[in-house]
Enzyme design. Structure first.
Site, PDB file in Angstrom:
ATOM      1  N   TYR A 168       0.944  -0.981   0.142  1.00 31.93           N
ATOM      2  CA  TYR A 168      -0.067   0.011   0.038  1.00 31.93           C
ATOM      3  C   TYR A 168       0.771   1.259  -0.093  1.00 31.93           C
ATOM      4  O   TYR A 168       0.956   1.761  -0.970  1.00 31.93           O
ATOM      5  CB  TYR A 168      -1.006   0.072   1.117  1.00 31.93           C
ATOM      6  CG  TYR A 168      -1.747  -0.896   1.198  1.00 31.93           C
ATOM      7  CD1 TYR A 168      -2.232  -1.838   0.349  1.00 31.93           C
ATOM      8  CD2 TYR A 168      -2.927  -1.176   2.507  1.00 31.93           C
ATOM      9  CE1 TYR A 168      -3.365  -2.722   0.323  1.00 31.93           C
ATOM     10  CE2 TYR A 168      -3.823  -2.100   2.773  1.00 31.93           C
ATOM     11  CZ  TYR A 168      -3.976  -2.912   1.517  1.00 31.93           C
ATOM     12  OH  TYR A 168      -4.765  -3.746   1.929  1.00 31.93           O
ATOM     13  N   GLU A 223      -8.413  -4.808   8.155  1.00 37.95           N
ATOM     14  CA  GLU A 223      -6.749  -4.646   8.462  1.00 37.95           C
ATOM     15  C   GLU A 223      -6.785  -4.890   9.968  1.00 37.95           C
ATOM     16  O   GLU A 223      -5.685  -5.452  10.437  1.00 37.95           O
ATOM     17  CB  GLU A 223      -6.504  -3.495   8.057  1.00 37.95           C
ATOM     18  CG  GLU A 223      -4.702  -3.830   7.950  1.00 37.95           C
ATOM     19  CD  GLU A 223      -4.024  -2.869   6.993  1.00 37.95           C
ATOM     20  OE1 GLU A 223      -2.814  -2.609   7.485  1.00 37.95           O
ATOM     21  OE2 GLU A 223      -4.478  -2.430   6.105  1.00 37.95           O
TER      22      GLU A 223
END
Lengths: 396, 369
Positions: free
Chosen positions: A119, A235
């Site tokens: 990311y 997450e």
């Protein structure tokens, strides 16, 4: 099926397949040491019971899913409740194309593939939608070039969940795409990233002409941001190791009186300033616990609680203030390090590692924006680049 | 405690309705400028609702509530900045009489406190004003059939409007609680920074007094009453903190500068996020202290000390930040923020400072290990 029948079935399954008292070492970045057992869990429909029958599940309610989880937890067995906790499988099941989905989801639910997250970039931290890693179509593949950072488990991973840019002529949120990028290929260079704590829990990942089949794209080209939001929502479950204890390996005093004991050991317990600080820091810890308990009670009654969003700020305050107090207890000793000086080692480590919580997973400042905007309803930050074609967005 | 959850909610709803109707900001401002500093007509309704007798036992005309109910009631009172002798009479005096165990005095005095017809207060600290046993500066000596008191008591809340004074004094055989007619005492009203508060210094000079019998040592009874008062103040602080916080967030959405609501600026937004943590922590601390006290838990002293400093500091910090976040409008007398700051600063001194409670908290931690 009644709750009692479900519990009976779960117990029978566990009795047949899981030795009582056996310990599971748990999942790390996708891979699980008990994958054969997890296969049986999956086959029995206990892995993701709230998913529909045609998708590895049994179409059960969330409450019934919890019943299964509770039985697994009581037996110390892994693999249940992945419909809530498996970041990788949930993201893939929600967004992967049909063929890739049928291939990858069972592997993810049985812990047979190693995973990592691609990311953040050096130029896209708080502003994640500003990523500049690019994917360019080439036949049945995309070709990836760019650099990712803060990636755990990258060296051993089979796949990385990658957010990157496929269209530079639309605004930044609209030109992103999301891939399962095969990690074991020549164009991927994983380098450990040395942290301020002198450890290396993360990597930098340099990507040069790496290839990913177009079939590995989740969602459509340009859907990347939406897919990422799904992934980020799950997450938390893999970020559980946020606040680590001291590094010396010495357990140290525990409980609400821990700081009292540390001060006593340091010969500082009679210092009135130290006593005030002990009260302050211990209060932060207890208040955080009380807040969480109250939030849980509110949620149990079906009410939302603004407190859920506060845990990160509260934890940052606890960690930084506790590290400062430990430093104060040590005085000049805190200038030292090494195994001969475990107290200094602890205090200095905690001082630096507190930033893991106050910066990692979004800085406290971004968290304050989120609380202000989503909890308190204050106006959103203006984003000067939101409507600009990404090509024209200022970087640096 | 005889009150069920639904009944309690209905009770609180009624209380909040009364406060909304009769204790709006304009009412607070009007009442705080009167000499008595409270609205006698409203006091009657507060009593009729059962608030003045909330913690008084049913056999003495009270509701028989405990610390948890008291805390919730005080949250609403704190949010409304209620000016009243409730803390002095319905909490401190009622708590002291309840704890002391003088059956005759309880039967004689508590019904009036419960129905609001008698306003009582407690004089328990001397000029050093730490509300600790060492600071008691009134002495008691036998005189005829009764006693007489000499010395001084400081910061006695609502002494001027009290019909009944309970005075903690040193007798030859130890500390005692004495019943005194306020008319017989030299009362020096103190100008209070919190205009909704009334306080006085009292001077005793051969003042006639009746000694109350005690089933437990006098200071233990005082501490029991103070614990209730601490929880009550923590509730008041939690309610006040939340109200000021909400007021400030609302203003940050409504006030526009540079073409934007000021709450859109991170300088304000981040302060607001931090204050949410303060406000929620304050509520958690107050309610936890109330629960532990009500349960008679071993860790109640720790929980009460925690609430005493955490809530005091949260209320002061939040009201102070609220003024800053509002800007100029909150520097005006007409804006209510300063009224809350004034209350917060008074609450942070009654009945002991945050520093003192932090010390008590650490002592409790030391004992708990």
């Amino acid at each position: 099926m009644t709750d009692d029948e479900l519990i009976a079935e779960t117990r029978a399954f566990l009795a047949a397949n899981w030795a009582p008292g056996r310990k599971s070492s748990g999942e790390a970045y996708g891979r699980h040491p008990d994958s054969d057992f997890l296969q049986r869990v999956l086959d029995a429909g206990f892995a993701v019971p709230t998913w529909p029958r045609e998708s590895w599940g049994r179409g059960l309610s969330a409450a019934q899913g919890k019943l299964i989880e509770r039985e697994f937890a009581a037996a110390g067995a892994p693999g249940a409740g992945q419909d809530r906790s498996n970041l990788w499988a949930n993201t893939a099941a929600a967004h992967a194309q049909p063929d890739f989905r049928s291939h990858i989801v069972p592997l993810l639910l049985t812990g047979r593939v190693g995973m990592c997250l691609l990311y953040s970039e050096p130029g896209a931290g708080s502003d994640l939608a500003g990523v500049r890693t690019r994917a360019d179509r080439d036949g049945d593949d995309y070709v990836i070039n760019g650099q990712k950072v803060w990636t755990s488990g990258a060296a051993d991973a089979d796949y990385g969940m990658l957010i990157c840019r496929t269209d530079w002529d639309v605004p930044k949120h609209k030109g992103l795409s999301f891939f399962f990028l095969p990690m074991q290929q020549p164009g991927i260079d994983v380098r450990p990233l040395r942290q301020i704590t002198d450890e290396a829990h993360f990597n930098e990942v340099f990507i040069t002409d790496a290839r990913v089949p177009a079939a590995n794209m989740l969602g459509k080209p340009g859907d990347g941001w939406r897919v990422l939001m799904t992934a980020l929502a799950y997450e938390r479950s893999v970020m559980g190791d946020a606040a680590r204890g001291p590094r010396s390996g010495k357990a140290g005093p525990k409980g609400d009186a821990a700081l009292v004991e540390l001060a006593r050991e340091a010969g500082m317990l009679e210092d009135p300033v130290v006593r005030q600080e002990i009260a302050r820091v211990t209060a932060y810890k207890i208040l955080n616990r009380l807040n969480n308990a109250r939030a849980k009670a509110d949620m149990a009654q079906g009410n939302s609680s603004p407190i859920m969003s506060l845990g990160k700020l509260a934890m940052s305050r606890i960690l930084h203030s506790e590290a400062a107090l430990r430093t104060r207890l040590l005085g000049p000793q805190s200038m030292l390090e090494g195994p001969q000086h475990p107290c200094a080692e602890d205090a200095n480590f905690l001082t630096l590692n507190a930033y893991f919580t106050s910066i990692g997973g979004g800085t406290d400042q971004i968290q304050r924006n989120i609380i202000g905007e989503r909890v308190l309803g204050l106006p959103k930050e203006p984003e000067l680049d939101r409507e600009l074609p990404f090509r024209e967005v200022k970087a640096g | 405690m005889a009150i069920g959850a639904d009944e309690m909610q209905a009770f609180l709803d009624g209380w909040q309705r009364l406060l909304a109707a009769r204790c709006a900001e304009a009412d607070v401002r009007r009442v705080m400028e009167t000499p008595e500093g409270f609205d006698r007509a409203l006091w009657g309704e507060i009593a009729a609702l059962g608030i003045t007798g909330l913690i008084v036992a049913p056999e003495h005309g009270g509701v028989g509530g405990g610390a948890t109910e008291l805390e919730r009631v005080m949250e609403a009172a704190g949010a409304a900045l209620l000016p009243s002798p409730l803390l002095s009479s319905g909490v401190l005096a009622a708590g002291l009489l309840g704890a002391l165990g003088d059956a005759e005095a309880a039967a004689r005095l508590l019904p009036g406190i419960a129905d609001g017809s008698r306003i009582a207060t407690v004089a328990l600290t001397g000029p050093r004003a730490r509300w600790i046993e060492d600071d008691v500066a009134v002495t008691a000596a036998p005189a005829g059939n009764g006693w007489q008191l000499d010395g001084a008591a400081a910061f006695v809340t609502h002494a001027e409007v009290a019909d009944l004074l309970l005075v903690v004094a040193r007798a030859p055989d130890g500390l005692g609680v004495f019943e005194v007619d306020p008319a017989a005492v030299a009362t020096n009203a103190l100008p209070a920074f919190d205009r909704t508060l009334r306080m006085a210094d009292l001077t005793f000079a051969g003042t006639p007094a009746t000694r109350l019998a005690g089933a437990i040592p006098a200071w233990e009874a005082v501490e029991a009453a103070l614990d209730l008062a601490r929880v009550a103040i923590a509730g008041e602080q939690a309610g006040g903190t939340r109200r000021v916080f909400e007021m400030t967030v609302d203003y940050a959405k409504a006030r526009h500068q540079f073409g934007r609501a000021i709450g859109g600026f991170q300088a304000i937004k981040h302060m607001a996020a931090d204050l949410l943590l303060e406000s929620e922590s304050c509520t958690s601390a107050a309610r936890h202290a109330a629960e532990r006290l009500a349960a008679g838990a071993e860790d109640a002293p720790q929980a009460i000390a925690l609430a005493a400093f955490a809530c005091a500091d949260a209320f002061v910090h939040t009201t102070a930040q609220a003024i800053q976040m509002h800007g100029g409008i909150a520097f005006t007398w007409a804006h209510p923020a300063h009224l809350y700051l004034r209350r917060a600063r008074a609450d942070a001194q009654l009945f002991g400072t945050s520093d003192a409670y932090r010390e008590r908290f650490v002592q409790a931690l030391e004992q708990a290990r």
